[in-house]
Write a protein that holds these residues in place. Sequence first.
Motif, PDB file in Angstrom:
ATOM      1  N   ALA A 190       2.173  15.791  -9.523  1.00 57.28           N
ATOM      2  CA  ALA A 190       0.733  15.582  -9.686  1.00 57.28           C
ATOM      3  C   ALA A 190       0.389  14.144 -10.057  1.00 57.28           C
ATOM      4  CB  ALA A 190       0.202  16.535 -10.759  1.00 57.28           C
ATOM      5  N   ASP A 191       1.172  13.538 -10.930  1.00 51.24           N
ATOM      6  CA  ASP A 191       0.867  12.169 -11.360  1.00 51.24           C
ATOM      7  C   ASP A 191       1.005  11.179 -10.210  1.00 51.24           C
ATOM      8  OD1 ASP A 191       0.326  13.013 -13.919  1.00 51.24           O
ATOM      9  OD2 ASP A 191       2.326  12.545 -14.707  1.00 51.24           O
ATOM     10  N   ARG A 192       2.069  11.341  -9.414  1.00 51.46           N
ATOM     11  CA  ARG A 192       2.264  10.406  -8.300  1.00 51.46           C
ATOM     12  C   ARG A 192       1.210  10.621  -7.221  1.00 51.46           C
ATOM     13  NH1 ARG A 192       5.691   6.809  -6.677  1.00 51.46           N
ATOM     14  NH2 ARG A 192       6.931   7.158  -8.547  1.00 51.46           N
ATOM     15  N   GLU A 193       0.867  11.872  -6.940  1.00 53.67           N
ATOM     16  CA  GLU A 193      -0.159  12.116  -5.938  1.00 53.67           C
ATOM     17  C   GLU A 193      -1.506  11.571  -6.413  1.00 53.67           C
ATOM     18  OE1 GLU A 193      -1.336  15.349  -2.578  1.00 53.67           O
ATOM     19  OE2 GLU A 193      -0.069  15.993  -4.247  1.00 53.67           O
ATOM     20  N   HIS A 194      -1.766  11.693  -7.702  1.00 55.37           N
ATOM     21  CA  HIS A 194      -2.989  11.134  -8.276  1.00 55.37           C
ATOM     22  C   HIS A 194      -3.019   9.622  -8.047  1.00 55.37           C
ATOM     23  CE1 HIS A 194      -5.732   9.576 -11.343  1.00 55.37           C
ATOM     24  NE2 HIS A 194      -6.268  10.785 -11.439  1.00 55.37           N
ATOM     25  N   ALA A 195      -1.882   8.968  -8.279  1.00 55.72           N
ATOM     26  CA  ALA A 195      -1.807   7.515  -8.095  1.00 55.72           C
ATOM     27  C   ALA A 195      -1.981   7.128  -6.630  1.00 55.72           C
ATOM     28  CB  ALA A 195      -0.475   6.995  -8.627  1.00 55.72           C
ATOM     29  N   ILE A 196      -1.391   7.926  -5.727  1.00 55.49           N
ATOM     30  CA  ILE A 196      -1.496   7.632  -4.300  1.00 55.49           C
ATOM     31  C   ILE A 196      -2.940   7.761  -3.823  1.00 55.49           C
ATOM     32  CG2 ILE A 196      -0.864   8.432  -1.978  1.00 55.49           C
ATOM     33  CD1 ILE A 196       1.852   9.279  -3.191  1.00 55.49           C
ATOM     34  N   VAL A 197      -3.596   8.852  -4.200  1.00 59.85           N
ATOM     35  CA  VAL A 197      -4.984   9.066  -3.784  1.00 59.85           C
ATOM     36  C   VAL A 197      -5.877   7.963  -4.343  1.00 59.85           C
ATOM     37  CG1 VAL A 197      -6.997  10.587  -3.962  1.00 59.85           C
ATOM     38  CG2 VAL A 197      -4.730  11.560  -3.521  1.00 59.85           C
ATOM     39  N   THR A 198      -5.676   7.610  -5.598  1.00 63.34           N
ATOM     40  CA  THR A 198      -6.491   6.562  -6.220  1.00 63.34           C
ATOM     41  C   THR A 198      -6.291   5.221  -5.539  1.00 63.34           C
ATOM     42  OG1 THR A 198      -6.374   7.709  -8.361  1.00 63.34           O
ATOM     43  CG2 THR A 198      -7.000   5.385  -8.386  1.00 63.34           C
ATOM     44  N   SER A 199      -5.038   4.940  -5.148  1.00 64.79           N
ATOM     45  CA  SER A 199      -4.771   3.651  -4.486  1.00 64.79           C
ATOM     46  C   SER A 199      -5.396   3.591  -3.097  1.00 64.79           C
ATOM     47  CB  SER A 199      -3.260   3.415  -4.382  1.00 64.79           C
ATOM     48  OG  SER A 199      -2.655   4.318  -3.456  1.00 64.79           O
ATOM     49  N   GLN A 200      -5.474   4.738  -2.417  1.00 65.76           N
ATOM     50  CA  GLN A 200      -6.027   4.770  -1.066  1.00 65.76           C
ATOM     51  C   GLN A 200      -7.547   4.907  -1.059  1.00 65.76           C
ATOM     52  OE1 GLN A 200      -4.148   4.342   1.816  1.00 65.76           O
ATOM     53  NE2 GLN A 200      -2.537   3.858   0.331  1.00 65.76           N
TER      54      GLN A 200
ATOM     55  N   GLY B 275       0.783  -1.230   0.000  1.00 65.14           N
ATOM     56  CA  GLY B 275       0.000   0.000   0.000  1.00 65.14           C
ATOM     57  C   GLY B 275       0.811   1.274   0.000  1.00 65.14           C
ATOM     58  N   TYR B 276       2.128   1.187  -0.302  1.00 64.64           N
ATOM     59  CA  TYR B 276       2.981   2.375  -0.303  1.00 64.64           C
ATOM     60  C   TYR B 276       3.618   2.514  -1.676  1.00 64.64           C
ATOM     61  CZ  TYR B 276       6.315   5.875   1.418  1.00 64.64           C
ATOM     62  OH  TYR B 276       7.041   7.030   1.629  1.00 64.64           O
ATOM     63  N   LEU B 277       3.278   3.572  -2.413  1.00 64.15           N
ATOM     64  CA  LEU B 277       3.824   3.794  -3.748  1.00 64.15           C
ATOM     65  C   LEU B 277       5.130   4.571  -3.634  1.00 64.15           C
ATOM     66  CD1 LEU B 277       0.575   4.710  -5.739  1.00 64.15           C
ATOM     67  CD2 LEU B 277       1.652   2.464  -5.406  1.00 64.15           C
ATOM     68  N   ALA B 278       6.240   3.860  -3.748  1.00 57.80           N
ATOM     69  CA  ALA B 278       7.559   4.475  -3.578  1.00 57.80           C
ATOM     70  C   ALA B 278       8.139   4.864  -4.926  1.00 57.80           C
ATOM     71  CB  ALA B 278       8.495   3.492  -2.872  1.00 57.80           C
ATOM     72  N   ASP B 279       8.797   6.029  -4.991  1.00 59.55           N
ATOM     73  CA  ASP B 279       9.509   6.391  -6.214  1.00 59.55           C
ATOM     74  C   ASP B 279      10.845   5.646  -6.247  1.00 59.55           C
ATOM     75  OD1 ASP B 279      11.150   7.714  -4.415  1.00 59.55           O
ATOM     76  OD2 ASP B 279      10.410   9.709  -4.931  1.00 59.55           O
TER      77      ASP B 279
ATOM     78  N   ASP C 233     -12.111   9.568 -11.307  1.00 59.85           N
ATOM     79  CA  ASP C 233     -10.828  10.117 -11.745  1.00 59.85           C
ATOM     80  C   ASP C 233     -10.868  11.640 -11.848  1.00 59.85           C
ATOM     81  OD1 ASP C 233      -8.075   9.409 -12.980  1.00 59.85           O
ATOM     82  OD2 ASP C 233      -8.951  10.787 -14.440  1.00 59.85           O
ATOM     83  N   THR C 234     -11.967  12.175 -12.335  1.00 52.06           N
ATOM     84  CA  THR C 234     -12.082  13.635 -12.480  1.00 52.06           C
ATOM     85  C   THR C 234     -11.967  14.337 -11.137  1.00 52.06           C
ATOM     86  OG1 THR C 234     -13.520  13.384 -14.411  1.00 52.06           O
ATOM     87  CG2 THR C 234     -13.545  15.521 -13.290  1.00 52.06           C
ATOM     88  N   LEU C 235     -12.579  13.764 -10.111  1.00 54.70           N
ATOM     89  CA  LEU C 235     -12.530  14.357  -8.778  1.00 54.70           C
ATOM     90  C   LEU C 235     -11.116  14.286  -8.202  1.00 54.70           C
ATOM     91  CD1 LEU C 235     -14.033  15.703  -6.482  1.00 54.70           C
ATOM     92  CD2 LEU C 235     -14.723  13.434  -5.649  1.00 54.70           C
ATOM     93  N   VAL C 236     -10.426  13.197  -8.463  1.00 47.22           N
ATOM     94  CA  VAL C 236      -9.041  13.082  -7.998  1.00 47.22           C
ATOM     95  C   VAL C 236      -8.193  14.192  -8.606  1.00 47.22           C
ATOM     96  CG1 VAL C 236      -6.980  11.640  -7.918  1.00 47.22           C
ATOM     97  CG2 VAL C 236      -9.218  10.582  -7.691  1.00 47.22           C
ATOM     98  N   ARG C 237      -8.365  14.428  -9.894  1.00 45.86           N
ATOM     99  CA  ARG C 237      -7.579  15.465 -10.559  1.00 45.86           C
ATOM    100  C   ARG C 237      -7.884  16.849  -9.977  1.00 45.86           C
ATOM    101  NH1 ARG C 237      -4.800  13.444 -14.600  1.00 45.86           N
ATOM    102  NH2 ARG C 237      -5.476  11.490 -15.570  1.00 45.86           N
ATOM    103  N   GLN C 238      -9.138  17.099  -9.660  1.00 40.52           N
ATOM    104  CA  GLN C 238      -9.498  18.379  -9.062  1.00 40.52           C
ATOM    105  C   GLN C 238      -8.869  18.536  -7.688  1.00 40.52           C
ATOM    106  OE1 GLN C 238     -13.800  18.076  -9.247  1.00 40.52           O
ATOM    107  NE2 GLN C 238     -13.907  19.380 -11.080  1.00 40.52           N
ATOM    108  N   ILE C 239      -8.872  17.463  -6.906  1.00 36.05           N
ATOM    109  CA  ILE C 239      -8.256  17.504  -5.574  1.00 36.05           C
ATOM    110  C   ILE C 239      -6.770  17.784  -5.682  1.00 36.05           C
ATOM    111  CG2 ILE C 239      -7.636  16.091  -3.574  1.00 36.05           C
ATOM    112  CD1 ILE C 239     -10.356  14.661  -3.938  1.00 36.05           C
TER     113      ILE C 239
END
Length: 296
Positions: free
Chosen positions: A207-217, A18-22, A223-229
């Motif tokens: 932005a892309d990584r934060e989008h992935a983190i929010v979606t995973s959690q 559950g941890y998306l590491a770079d 998806d549209t709401l995630v992008r707005q957040i």
Amino acid sequence: MTWFDSAADAGKRLADAGYLADQATATTTFLAGALEKPLLVEGPAGVGKTELAKAIARATGAELVRLQCYEGLDEARALYEWNYKKQLLFIQAAEVTSKESEERAEPQRDWATDIFTEEFLLTRPLLTAIRRAEPTVLLIDEVDKTDVEVEGLLLEVLSDFQVTIPELGTMAAVRRPLVVLTSNATRELSEAVRRRCLYLHIDYPDADREHAIVTSQVPDIEDTLVRQIVETVARLRALELRKSPSIAESVDWARTLVSLGTGTLDAATIDATLGVVLKHSSDLDRAVRELRLRQG
């Protein structure tokens, strides 16, 4: 124990936990295990420093032992202390026994040495982690909140993975724990501590990584709401706030909006829910004013 087979293995297993590491985080995490070196993780509050240690424990099946640092932390809370109440009861009982032995003219026993044994030792996080034979992740959380003197307690642990107790001698690690220290950089750590550690800086993600983190959690969010957040949080971080919103707060905002059944982040929704991501009244006032100006 081999914690991870490679940096790629570390990244995959952390993701599974559950941890998306770079790439930098995955590589440094792998090296901390391979080289048996403590890992010092610095960065703003809420970017996932503590969660990294938890994810390592989950990914490897290790036990997490946590030392939460704070101003005033001392050896008794970090390392060990003696159970004084139990020692006192033992001494009182020993005095009764000694009187009975004296009446029977029996040899007297030196009870003083008996109160400094394993039976009376209370282990705290550092000593607990050192003594565990099972795989252990030792999290020393927010080390920058302690006094400078406390860092001295850590040096023996971080250098030799051992603890010296005057009454019992030196206790060396049966199995070295993987040590993660976190810091919000509220004060500068000593060079002695830094020298003993690998270093990792975690900042706010792109932005892309934060989008992935929010979606995973929050997997059930649109998806549209995630992008707005993500876009709105990025704008908030660009303001001069007392406390910028963290990744954790982006996730909280997403969960809040899903709970409310909100499909879009409009001005009214921002006004109603901004307290989820900003925790100071001055920040709320500035954010509402700035966001409205930019929207207008």
